[in-house]
Every structure is written in C-alpha cells, then in structure tokens.
Motif scaffolding. Structure first.
Motif, PDB file in Angstrom:
ATOM      1  N   GLN A 315       7.632  -4.223  14.736  1.00 46.18           N
ATOM      2  CA  GLN A 315       8.988  -3.865  14.839  1.00 46.18           C
ATOM      3  C   GLN A 315       9.461  -3.778  13.231  1.00 46.18           C
ATOM      4  N   ARG A 316       9.353  -4.967  12.456  1.00 43.74           N
ATOM      5  CA  ARG A 316       9.647  -4.968  11.075  1.00 43.74           C
ATOM      6  C   ARG A 316       8.996  -3.740  10.385  1.00 43.74           C
ATOM      7  N   LEU A 317       7.701  -3.441  10.516  1.00 38.97           N
ATOM      8  CA  LEU A 317       7.262  -2.361   9.871  1.00 38.97           C
ATOM      9  C   LEU A 317       7.709  -1.055  10.174  1.00 38.97           C
ATOM     10  N   SER A 318       8.084  -0.806  11.365  1.00 36.82           N
ATOM     11  CA  SER A 318       8.748   0.386  11.889  1.00 36.82           C
ATOM     12  C   SER A 318       9.966   0.628  11.204  1.00 36.82           C
ATOM     13  N   ILE A 319      10.815  -0.381  11.064  1.00 38.06           N
ATOM     14  CA  ILE A 319      12.229  -0.538  10.585  1.00 38.06           C
ATOM     15  C   ILE A 319      12.150  -0.059   9.148  1.00 38.06           C
ATOM     16  N   HIS A 324       4.938   5.533   8.630  1.00 42.23           N
ATOM     17  CA  HIS A 324       4.268   5.486   7.621  1.00 42.23           C
ATOM     18  C   HIS A 324       3.421   4.187   7.491  1.00 42.23           C
ATOM     19  N   ALA A 325       3.659   3.180   8.084  1.00 40.00           N
ATOM     20  CA  ALA A 325       3.015   1.876   8.231  1.00 40.00           C
ATOM     21  C   ALA A 325       2.433   1.746   9.552  1.00 40.00           C
ATOM     22  N   SER A 326       1.242   0.756   9.627  1.00 37.46           N
ATOM     23  CA  SER A 326       0.911   0.615  11.019  1.00 37.46           C
ATOM     24  C   SER A 326       0.103  -0.673  11.192  1.00 37.46           C
ATOM     25  N   ILE A 341      -3.551  -4.011   8.855  1.00 36.96           N
ATOM     26  CA  ILE A 341      -2.065  -3.308   8.299  1.00 36.96           C
ATOM     27  C   ILE A 341      -2.157  -2.441   7.125  1.00 36.96           C
ATOM     28  N   THR A 342      -1.560  -1.290   7.422  1.00 31.60           N
ATOM     29  CA  THR A 342      -1.418  -0.254   6.086  1.00 31.60           C
ATOM     30  C   THR A 342      -0.132  -0.134   5.703  1.00 31.60           C
TER      31      THR A 342
END
Length: 345
Positions: A315-319, A324-326, A341-342
């Motif tokens: 969720q934090r990466l998505s926000i 662009h992150a995964s 993690i990218t």
C-alpha cells in the motif's frame, strides 16, 4: 500576484482585440474613400465604446455571479446581453458614421440597413463574448482539476501517514515480545536488547515525518533490528548484506526494509527449528532500484500467512509511486522465499 497577472492579461487582450477590430474597420473605410481625419475620431470613439461596453458586461457578470452558472443557464443570458451590447453599439455608431463619414449621409436608414449594421457588429461582439466565456470555462476547469488533484494528494498523504503510524506500534509489540522471552532466561541480554530497542526507536522518530530516507539509513535500522532478534535466535540466525555502492544514496520509504525483514523472521526463520538465513541484495538497473530479500522458509499465501508487513508495504509503495513500484514474493526453492522490490529512481 496571480490575480494581478490575470487582470493584466485581460486588459492586454481587451485593448488589443478591440484595437485590431477598429483598425480593420478603419482600413476598409480608407480603401473606399481615402483617409480623412474625421475617420480617426470615429476609430477612437469606437475603440473606447467597444472597450467600455464589453468591460461593463464583464463587471455585470461578476456582480451577478453568472460565471459560476452551468452552460444551460449561462447561454440564454449571454445571448440577451450580446443583443443589448450590439444594440447600444449600433445606436451610437450609425449617427457617428453619418457625422464622420460623408458616404453614410447619402444612405437611407431602412430596416434592412439597420439589420445589416446590427449583424455586422454582432459578429465581433459575439466573438468577444465566446472568447471571454471559453477562457473562464477553461480556467474553472483547470481550477477544479487542480482542487481534485490536491484532494487526492491529501487523501494519499493521510493514507500514507496512517500506514506509517501502524508500523511503530506493530514493530514495538513484536520487539518487546522477543525481549520478553529473555527476561527470565538471560536478564543481562534482555537489558542489552532493551538498550538496542531504545536506540532503534529513537532513530525511527527522526524519520517519522519523512516520506523517504536513504537506503543507508534504512539499512542501519535493519541492522539494529536484526541485532535485537539475534539475541533471541542466538546461533540460529545468520544474515548477509550485498549492497551495491551506487545504491546507498537511493531513497526508500522508511521502515520498509525493516518491516519486510521482520516479516521474514516472523513467518520464515521463527517457524524453523534451526532458524535460517537472511540475504539482502541491492542493485540499479533500467533506472530502478531493485532490492532482493531471500530468507529461509516457505511462502504459503493460501494460508493467509503473508503478514501485516507485506500488505502495508504494498500500500505504501502504491501511494508513493503508483504503478511504477512493485513488490513480488515467491518461493525461490523448497527452502527459501524470495521478495523483490523495485522502486523508480
């Protein structure tokens, strides 16, 4: 400052637009009968009149609040006002032309003449009205879009802060739970662990208001966390970091790696009698930072054992980075789990 710039732009367009229109009208008169000084008077009066009438319409719009009306209500009102403005210009221009332009003295004022005169002026007034309202509509659309993005950004910021706020109590609970097992078995080690936990919490407070921190600082948090856990695991836990030199200054969400390592310890190493290993690799490729975490254990999503840490991190990466992150997690083999993690640089 923005209001002043907008007002300046309005007057440049207002004066410039009417000047071009009057210049065109003047040039057509000159082509017909040559230049005469009364024509210049005619042009100056018409320039002043055009600016005054349309500016009065603008002031009336603002005072009546018509600019905020939907198009279905604004259009009929604007048509009526165009009719009124053109009527005023026609009523003044006909006698003005008959005084300043001798050719018009010979023309009989008929209904057809008035109608033609009216429609000739209405083209320019209608163009002014359309241009002004389209600009206002475009500006309101931009403002609404900007407000929408601001609301979305605020919502994202609040969601991100909520996720971050969940981490510290969660981490503290798990760490205290680990230390609790040492209190009776080895009080000295328990004191050491409490000291290390105190330092770790202090460093986390320094990053509480930051969206991202350097990988170097995050690795220090991970190291401190593993030092606490190694007291509980004793010789049953081993870790290794292979960090590319050009990745230390890359930025990552604070507590992200610590949360994933904690998840690996809790759901991987802690479930195995002999503990296990943790390997952390980082490198840059394709303008992305890639973090690879390999730990002993087995990933079993069907049993809903992925834990709090993975969902929080996703969720934090998505926000922060949208799509662009995964974060991907899978079983590397029968003994190890791989998390990748990218993050865009």
């Amino acid at each position: 400052m923005k209001s002043i710039a907008k007002n300046k732009l309005y007057w440049i367009c207002q004066v410039g637009g009417w000047f071009i229109f009057i210049a065109m009208e003047l040039s057509s008169y000159i082509r017909l009968d040559g230049f005469k000084w009364p024509l210049l008077t005619n042009a100056i009066v018409n320039l002043t009149l055009g600016i005054t009438v349309t500016h009065a319409y603008r002031l009336f719009l603002i005072k009546q609040g018509w600019l905020s009306l939907p198009l279905v209500k604004l259009i009929p009102r604007a048509i009526v006002m165009v009719f009124i403005m053109v009527s005023i210009l026609t009523a003044i221009n006909i006698p003005l032309d008959r005084i300043t332009y001798p050719f018009f003295k010979q023309i009989e004022i008929t209904f057809g003449f008035l109608l033609g005169y009216f429609f000739n002026l209405s083209k320019f007034v209608l163009l002014w009205t359309l241009t002004y309202h389209l600009f206002q509509y475009w500006e309101r659309s931009l403002l609404a879009e900007n407000e929408k993005y601001q609301l979305q950004a605020t919502a994202k910021e609040n969601a991100y802060q909520n996720l971050k706020n969940q981490l510290n109590p969660h981490f503290l609970f798990n760490s205290l739970n680990s230390i609790r097992t040492l209190v009776d078995a080895d009080p000295k080690l328990a004191k050491t662990a409490i000291t290390q936990l105190s330092g770790l919490l202090r460093s986390s407070l320094h990053t509480s208001n930051k969206k991202t921190i350097s990988l170097r600082d995050e690795l220090q948090t991970v190291t401190d966390y593993l030092a606490i856990e190694s007291i509980r695991f004793d010789e049953r836990m081993h870790w290794e970091f292979n960090i590319a030199d050009d990745t230390y200054d890359c930025h990552v969400p604070p507590m992200m790696l610590q949360t994933l390592v904690e998840n690996a310890v809790k759901h991987g190493l802690a479930t195995r009698k002999n503990g296990g290993n943790i390997l952390l690799n980082t490198y840059k490729a394709n303008n992305q930072l890639t973090i690879q975490l390999i730990n002993s254990g087995q990933y079993q999503p069907q049993e809903n054992r992925q834990g709090f840490g993975l969902e929080n991190t996703r969720q934090r990466l998505s926000i922060l980075y949208d799509e662009h992150a995964s974060l991907q997690i899978k079983n590397k083999d029968h003994e190890h789990v791989e998390t990748i993690i990218t993050i865009p640089l």
